[in-house]
Motif scaffolding. Structure first.
Motif, PDB file in Angstrom:
ATOM      1  N   LEU A 197       0.682  -0.714  -0.267  1.00 25.24           N
ATOM      2  CA  LEU A 197       0.378   0.509  -0.139  1.00 25.24           C
ATOM      3  C   LEU A 197       1.117   0.898   0.538  1.00 25.24           C
ATOM      4  O   LEU A 197       2.201   1.644   0.513  1.00 25.24           O
ATOM      5  CB  LEU A 197      -0.925   0.172   1.359  1.00 25.24           C
ATOM      6  CG  LEU A 197      -2.108  -0.794   0.907  1.00 25.24           C
ATOM      7  CD1 LEU A 197      -2.394  -1.936   0.431  1.00 25.24           C
ATOM      8  CD2 LEU A 197      -2.995  -0.461   2.077  1.00 25.24           C
ATOM      9  N   SER A 198       0.210   2.411  -0.485  1.00 32.99           N
ATOM     10  CA  SER A 198       0.996   3.858  -0.433  1.00 32.99           C
ATOM     11  C   SER A 198       0.356   4.867   0.906  1.00 32.99           C
ATOM     12  O   SER A 198       1.295   5.441   0.727  1.00 32.99           O
ATOM     13  CB  SER A 198       0.730   4.398  -1.409  1.00 32.99           C
ATOM     14  OG  SER A 198       0.492   3.947  -2.363  1.00 32.99           O
ATOM     15  N   ILE A 199      -1.044   4.132   1.359  1.00 34.97           N
ATOM     16  CA  ILE A 199      -1.247   4.853   2.278  1.00 34.97           C
ATOM     17  C   ILE A 199      -0.598   4.502   3.435  1.00 34.97           C
ATOM     18  O   ILE A 199       0.119   3.342   3.859  1.00 34.97           O
ATOM     19  CB  ILE A 199      -3.444   4.667   2.325  1.00 34.97           C
ATOM     20  CG1 ILE A 199      -2.934   3.152   2.592  1.00 34.97           C
ATOM     21  CG2 ILE A 199      -3.297   5.626   1.082  1.00 34.97           C
ATOM     22  CD1 ILE A 199      -4.553   3.289   2.912  1.00 34.97           C
ATOM     23  N   PRO A 200      -0.704   4.864   4.478  1.00 32.49           N
ATOM     24  CA  PRO A 200       0.250   5.029   5.911  1.00 32.49           C
ATOM     25  C   PRO A 200      -0.775   3.713   6.615  1.00 32.49           C
ATOM     26  O   PRO A 200      -2.282   3.954   6.805  1.00 32.49           O
ATOM     27  CB  PRO A 200       0.065   6.040   7.172  1.00 32.49           C
ATOM     28  CG  PRO A 200      -0.540   7.078   5.822  1.00 32.49           C
ATOM     29  CD  PRO A 200      -0.286   6.698   4.344  1.00 32.49           C
ATOM     30  N   VAL A 201       0.234   2.498   7.038  1.00 35.74           N
ATOM     31  CA  VAL A 201      -0.418   1.158   7.165  1.00 35.74           C
ATOM     32  C   VAL A 201       0.068   1.356   9.545  1.00 35.74           C
ATOM     33  O   VAL A 201       1.097   1.265   9.055  1.00 35.74           O
ATOM     34  CB  VAL A 201      -0.193   0.185   6.632  1.00 35.74           C
ATOM     35  CG1 VAL A 201      -0.672  -0.975   7.406  1.00 35.74           C
ATOM     36  CG2 VAL A 201      -0.408   0.389   5.037  1.00 35.74           C
ATOM     37  N   TYR A 202      -1.098   1.105  10.184  1.00 40.61           N
ATOM     38  CA  TYR A 202      -0.759   1.191  11.077  1.00 40.61           C
ATOM     39  C   TYR A 202      -1.857   0.091  11.936  1.00 40.61           C
ATOM     40  O   TYR A 202      -2.524  -0.540  11.116  1.00 40.61           O
ATOM     41  CB  TYR A 202      -1.641   2.104  12.331  1.00 40.61           C
ATOM     42  CG  TYR A 202      -1.355   3.565  11.299  1.00 40.61           C
ATOM     43  CD1 TYR A 202      -0.454   3.931  11.469  1.00 40.61           C
ATOM     44  CD2 TYR A 202      -2.481   5.043  11.064  1.00 40.61           C
ATOM     45  CE1 TYR A 202       0.141   5.182  10.817  1.00 40.61           C
ATOM     46  CE2 TYR A 202      -2.039   6.142  10.627  1.00 40.61           C
ATOM     47  CZ  TYR A 202      -0.316   6.350  10.597  1.00 40.61           C
ATOM     48  OH  TYR A 202      -0.244   7.756  10.246  1.00 40.61           O
ATOM     49  N   SER A 203      -0.898  -0.645  12.570  1.00 42.63           N
ATOM     50  CA  SER A 203      -1.389  -1.933  13.281  1.00 42.63           C
ATOM     51  C   SER A 203      -1.945  -1.444  14.952  1.00 42.63           C
ATOM     52  O   SER A 203      -1.782  -0.332  15.664  1.00 42.63           O
ATOM     53  CB  SER A 203       0.314  -2.114  14.096  1.00 42.63           C
ATOM     54  OG  SER A 203      -0.276  -3.296  14.994  1.00 42.63           O
ATOM     55  N   ILE A 204      -2.667  -2.459  15.129  1.00 42.23           N
ATOM     56  CA  ILE A 204      -3.040  -2.695  16.908  1.00 42.23           C
ATOM     57  C   ILE A 204      -3.212  -4.407  17.067  1.00 42.23           C
ATOM     58  O   ILE A 204      -3.563  -4.246  16.426  1.00 42.23           O
ATOM     59  CB  ILE A 204      -4.639  -2.037  17.179  1.00 42.23           C
ATOM     60  CG1 ILE A 204      -5.614  -2.837  18.684  1.00 42.23           C
ATOM     61  CG2 ILE A 204      -5.769  -2.099  16.099  1.00 42.23           C
ATOM     62  CD1 ILE A 204      -5.952  -1.876  19.311  1.00 42.23           C
ATOM     63  N   GLY A 205      -2.573  -4.673  17.389  1.00 42.69           N
ATOM     64  CA  GLY A 205      -1.695  -6.039  17.687  1.00 42.69           C
ATOM     65  C   GLY A 205      -1.822  -6.849  16.372  1.00 42.69           C
ATOM     66  O   GLY A 205      -1.454  -7.255  15.959  1.00 42.69           O
ATOM     67  N   ALA A 206      -0.761  -5.840  15.442  1.00 46.45           N
ATOM     68  CA  ALA A 206      -0.534  -6.372  14.377  1.00 46.45           C
ATOM     69  C   ALA A 206       0.576  -6.814  13.631  1.00 46.45           C
ATOM     70  O   ALA A 206       1.026  -6.821  12.612  1.00 46.45           O
ATOM     71  CB  ALA A 206      -1.530  -5.935  12.795  1.00 46.45           C
ATOM     72  N   GLY A 207       1.632  -6.510  14.895  1.00 51.30           N
ATOM     73  CA  GLY A 207       3.133  -6.381  14.645  1.00 51.30           C
ATOM     74  C   GLY A 207       3.718  -4.774  14.466  1.00 51.30           C
ATOM     75  O   GLY A 207       3.257  -3.687  14.677  1.00 51.30           O
ATOM     76  N   VAL A 208       5.207  -4.803  14.141  1.00 49.92           N
ATOM     77  CA  VAL A 208       5.823  -4.130  14.125  1.00 49.92           C
ATOM     78  C   VAL A 208       5.619  -2.970  12.629  1.00 49.92           C
ATOM     79  O   VAL A 208       6.622  -1.947  12.558  1.00 49.92           O
ATOM     80  CB  VAL A 208       6.675  -3.599  14.713  1.00 49.92           C
ATOM     81  CG1 VAL A 208       8.003  -4.900  13.818  1.00 49.92           C
ATOM     82  CG2 VAL A 208       8.273  -2.732  15.193  1.00 49.92           C
ATOM     83  N   HIS A 209       5.577  -4.025  11.635  1.00 50.18           N
ATOM     84  CA  HIS A 209       6.370  -3.490   9.913  1.00 50.18           C
ATOM     85  C   HIS A 209       5.077  -2.677   9.680  1.00 50.18           C
ATOM     86  O   HIS A 209       4.123  -3.129   8.530  1.00 50.18           O
ATOM     87  CB  HIS A 209       6.461  -5.110   9.543  1.00 50.18           C
ATOM     88  CG  HIS A 209       7.238  -6.335  10.165  1.00 50.18           C
ATOM     89  ND1 HIS A 209       8.373  -6.076  10.110  1.00 50.18           N
ATOM     90  CD2 HIS A 209       6.468  -7.328  10.324  1.00 50.18           C
ATOM     91  CE1 HIS A 209       9.046  -6.836  10.542  1.00 50.18           C
ATOM     92  NE2 HIS A 209       8.077  -7.161  11.158  1.00 50.18           N
ATOM     93  N   CYS A 210       5.226  -1.455   9.926  1.00 58.19           N
ATOM     94  CA  CYS A 210       3.677  -0.640   9.160  1.00 58.19           C
ATOM     95  C   CYS A 210       4.326   0.922   9.876  1.00 58.19           C
ATOM     96  O   CYS A 210       5.243   1.388  10.974  1.00 58.19           O
ATOM     97  CB  CYS A 210       3.017  -0.816  10.355  1.00 58.19           C
ATOM     98  SG  CYS A 210       2.763  -1.378  11.416  1.00 58.19           S
ATOM     99  N   ASP A 211       3.645   2.116  10.398  1.00 59.12           N
ATOM    100  CA  ASP A 211       3.446   3.280  10.628  1.00 59.12           C
ATOM    101  C   ASP A 211       3.398   3.871  11.575  1.00 59.12           C
ATOM    102  O   ASP A 211       3.908   5.054  11.773  1.00 59.12           O
ATOM    103  CB  ASP A 211       3.102   3.867   9.027  1.00 59.12           C
ATOM    104  CG  ASP A 211       3.452   3.575   7.562  1.00 59.12           C
ATOM    105  OD1 ASP A 211       5.056   3.442   7.543  1.00 59.12           O
ATOM    106  OD2 ASP A 211       1.969   3.710   6.851  1.00 59.12           O
TER     107      ASP A 211
END
Ligand code: KIV
Length: 282
Positions: A197-211
Motif C-alpha cells: 500500500l502507499s497510504i499509512p498502515v497502522y497496527s493494533i496487535g498486528a506487529g511492528v512492520h507498519c507506520d
C-alpha cells in the motif's frame, strides 16, 4: 502546539517516523494525551466496553459516539481526532455512511472517521472520501463482525486468510481511504500489506512492520479487566491504584479521619462568636 494534518502523517510515513496513538473517550484523557504530544486519538466504539459497561461494540449508538468524540475534542483541541462509526451507521447504504460520517465532523469536530471492513464496504469508503472526508479503513479482527469471525480471533494465520486480508487492504486503498488500521493480523501479513500500500498502515496487535501503533487506553492503563488480548502491553496498573484510593477514602470517612480541618471553609473571624449568640433564636 499545531494540530497535525493528513500531510504531516504522510510526511512521517515518508521519513519512517512512527505514529503513536491511543483511544480516548473523555476530555481529561484527551488533555493528558495532548500534553505528551500523542500523534492522534481514536474515539473508538470500544467505549461500549471500556466506558459504558456493554458486552461488545454492537449496541453502541451514533449519539454515544458523537458525545464522547465531542468530549475528547474539548480536552484535546490541537490533536488529530478520529471518530469511529458504530455498527449500522454505514453498512446500510452509502447515503447513511456519508451522512453519519459527516455528523462526526459537523457535530463533534472530528478530523477523520474510521469504519470497519474491506472489500464489502469499499463503496461506503469511496462515497465518504468523495464527500471530502478523511477516511480510516480498518481490517483484520473487526469487532463489529466478530460474530462472523467466530469471536475475537486473530486473522491472517493461514494462507487463505492472509489472501483475504491483502484483498481487503487493497480494496480499502483503491476505494480512496487515506489510512489503514490493521487489527490482530499476523505480522508476516501486515508486512506485505505495508509494502503493497502507499497510504499509512497502522497496527493494533498486528506487529511492528507498519507506520505506527494504536492501543486501547483502558488496556494500556490497566483499567479494563474483563480480558486482555495478547497484543496488549500494560504501561500502568491503575485498577489497583484506583481501588487502593477508593478503599482508603471509604475507611477514612467511616473512621472520621476525613475530612480534616484543612478540608473545610471556616466562618470569618468574629463571626463565630456572633453566630453563637443568635443561633438559639433562629
Ligand atoms: O473501537 C475501537 O477502539 C477500535 C479499535 C479496537 C481499533 O476500533
Amino acid at each position: 502546539m499545531r494540530k497535525k494534518s493528513l500531510l504531516d502523517f504522510y510526511k512521517m510515513k515518508e521519513k519512517g517516523e512512527k505514529v503513536a496513538w491511543i483511544t480516548a473517550y473523555d476530555a481529561p484523557t484527551g488533555a493528558f494525551a495532548e500534553a505528551v504530544g500523542m500523534d492522534m486519538l481514536l474515539v473508538g466504539d470500544s467505549l461500549g466496553m471500556c466506558v459504558l459497561g456493554l458486552p461488545g461494540t454492537v449496541p453502541v449508538t451514533m449519539e454515544e459516539c458523537l458525545h464522547h468524540t465531542r468530549a475528547v475534542r474539548n480536552g484535546a483541541p490541537n490533536t488529530y481526532v478520529i471518530g469511529d462509526m458504530p455498527f449500522l451507521s454505514y453498512q446500510t447504504s452509502t447515503a447513511d455512511a456519508v451522512l453519519n460520517a459527516g455528523r462526526f465532523l459537523k457535530e463533534a469536530d472530528a478530523d477523520a472517521i474510521k469504519l470497519e471492513g474491506g472489500v464489502r464496504i469499499a463503496k461506503q469508503i469511496r462515497a465518504i472520501a468523495d464527500a471530502g472526508m478523511v477516511v480510516f479503513g480498518h481490517i483484520g479482527l473487526t469487532p463489529q463482525s466478530s460474530g462472523q469471525l467466530g469471536g475475537f480471533k486473530a486473522q491472517g494465520l493461514t494462507v487463505e486468510s492472509a489472501k483475504l486480508m491483502l484483498q481487503d487492504a487493497i480494496a480499502v486503498e483503491e476505494a480512496g481511504a487515506h489510512f489503514l488500521l490493521v487489527e490482530a493480523v499476523a505480522p508476516e501479513v501486515t508486512k506485505v500489506i505495508h509494502q503493497r500500500l502507499s497510504i499509512p498502515v497502522y497496527s493494533i496487535g498486528a506487529g511492528v512492520h507498519c507506520d505506527g501503533q494504536l492501543l486501547i487506553v483502558s488496556d494500556l492503563l490497566g483499567i479494563f479487566e474483563a480480558f486482555t488480548p495478547k497484543f496488549v502491553k500494560k504501561y500502568a496498573n491503575l485498577a489497583e491504584e484506583i481501588e487502593r484510593a477508593f478503599a482508603a477514602y471509604r475507611d477514612e470517612v467511616k473512621s472520621g479521619v476525613f475530612p480534616g480541618p484543612e478540608h473545610v471553609y471556616n466562618m470569618l473571624k468574629g463571626e463565630v462568636e456572633e453566630f453563637e449568640k443568635i443561633k438559639d433564636q433562629l
